[in-house]
Motif scaffolding. Structure first.
Motif, PDB file in Angstrom:
ATOM      1  N   SER A  94       0.867  -1.174   0.000  1.00  0.00           N
ATOM      2  CA  SER A  94       0.000   0.000   0.000  1.00  0.00           C
ATOM      3  C   SER A  94       0.906   1.227   0.000  1.00  0.00           C
ATOM      4  O   SER A  94       1.637   1.470   0.967  1.00  0.00           O
ATOM      5  N   ILE A 112       6.565  -3.956  -9.759  1.00  0.00           N
ATOM      6  CA  ILE A 112       5.474  -4.930  -9.892  1.00  0.00           C
ATOM      7  C   ILE A 112       5.582  -5.661 -11.231  1.00  0.00           C
ATOM      8  O   ILE A 112       5.487  -6.893 -11.302  1.00  0.00           O
ATOM      9  N   TYR A 192      -3.343  -5.268  -8.106  1.00  0.00           N
ATOM     10  CA  TYR A 192      -3.030  -3.965  -7.527  1.00  0.00           C
ATOM     11  C   TYR A 192      -3.972  -2.926  -8.129  1.00  0.00           C
ATOM     12  O   TYR A 192      -4.174  -2.891  -9.348  1.00  0.00           O
ATOM     13  N   THR A 210      -2.505   0.121  -4.258  1.00  0.00           N
ATOM     14  CA  THR A 210      -2.892  -0.780  -3.173  1.00  0.00           C
ATOM     15  C   THR A 210      -3.048  -2.205  -3.682  1.00  0.00           C
ATOM     16  O   THR A 210      -3.732  -2.438  -4.687  1.00  0.00           O
ATOM     17  N   GLN A 211      -2.453  -3.152  -2.989  1.00  0.00           N
ATOM     18  CA  GLN A 211      -2.624  -4.559  -3.334  1.00  0.00           C
ATOM     19  C   GLN A 211      -3.967  -5.054  -2.811  1.00  0.00           C
ATOM     20  O   GLN A 211      -4.321  -4.836  -1.650  1.00  0.00           O
TER      21      GLN A 211
END
Length: 236
Positions: A94, A112, A192, A210-211
């Motif tokens: 996050s 990512i 995400y 945010t995941q």
């Protein structure tokens, strides 16, 4: 090694994993990666790590079925270890990015994308040519790229076509109506959410990355259905 150090090692393993096309080659770089994977998993969990060595060995098997199964199971257990360690240490990703923090936002997305080993799905109605040049070069060769867009297809499609002609990526673009959120799905196992469009990330205002964990299955099902029903705009 403590949990934070093991987590960093496992995340780096995903970022540096050889491509599916080259990982079977009998070369020092591949031996080094396989050895690191075995050591890191054993440091995470001695029992599960010891069991994973069979799958790691099978990655270089000349038998296609054993190779595919070994690769799938090894990637799965690395992801499992990362998720467990995140829950014990930092928790799900996050990140809050201040207005103007364009590089900070880009750098989080880059990390990512570099962890993807098989499939990346971007969801954003405003994907455009700038998005292609900024993010797609950070995805490993051989990783399937799926882009679900809509409003900027006139600039997105020529850029995708030119990029795919020059790079070893399987890329498919689809369009759909009625979605407004921005997500990245990695290897069909992580998701995400971006508070801003990927092309603008923090340029015009603060945003978050945010995941999604608890709602992952529902979110994946929703957007895979939208993808399946979307109009194919480009495929190579």
């Amino acid at each position: 090694m403590n949990d934070e150090q093991i987590l960093m090692e496992l995340e780096d393993l995903l970022r540096t994993m050889p491509s599916h096309q080259t990982i079977t080659q009998q070369i020092p770089e591949n031996f080094s990666w396989l050895g690191r994977a075995a050591a890191a998993l054993e440091a995470w969990n001695n029992v599960k790590g010891s069991m994973a060595k069979i799958d790691i060995d099978n990655i270089q098997s000349p038998r296609l079925q054993l190779h595919a199964e070994g690769l799938r199971r090894t990637q799965t257990i690395i992801h499992q270890a990362i998720h467990e360690l995140r829950m014990k240490t930092t928790g799900p990703l996050s990140v809050a990015v201040e207005r103007g923090g364009v590089f900070d936002y880009f750098d989080e997305i880059r990390k990512i994308l570099e962890s993807a080993t098989s499939d990346v799905l971007f969801i954003d109605p405003y994907l455009d040519a700038e998005f292609v040049s900024r993010y797609l070069p950070n995805i490993k060769d051989g990783v399937k790229v799926r882009l679900l867009g809509g409003a900027k297809l006139k600039t997105l499609l020529p850029a995708v076509e030119a990029y795919s002609a020059q790079n070893n990526h399987s890329i498919e673009v689809r369009s759909a109506q009625g979605f407004h959120d921005r997500y990245i799905f990695i290897d069909q196992g992580r998701c995400y959410q971006s508070g801003a469009s990927f092309k603008d990330g923090a340029k015009n205002g603060p945003t978050t990355l945010t995941q999604i964990t608890d709602a992952f299955t529902a979110m994946q099902g929703t957007y895979e259905e939208i993808w399946s029903n979307g109009k194919i705009e480009f495929s190579n």
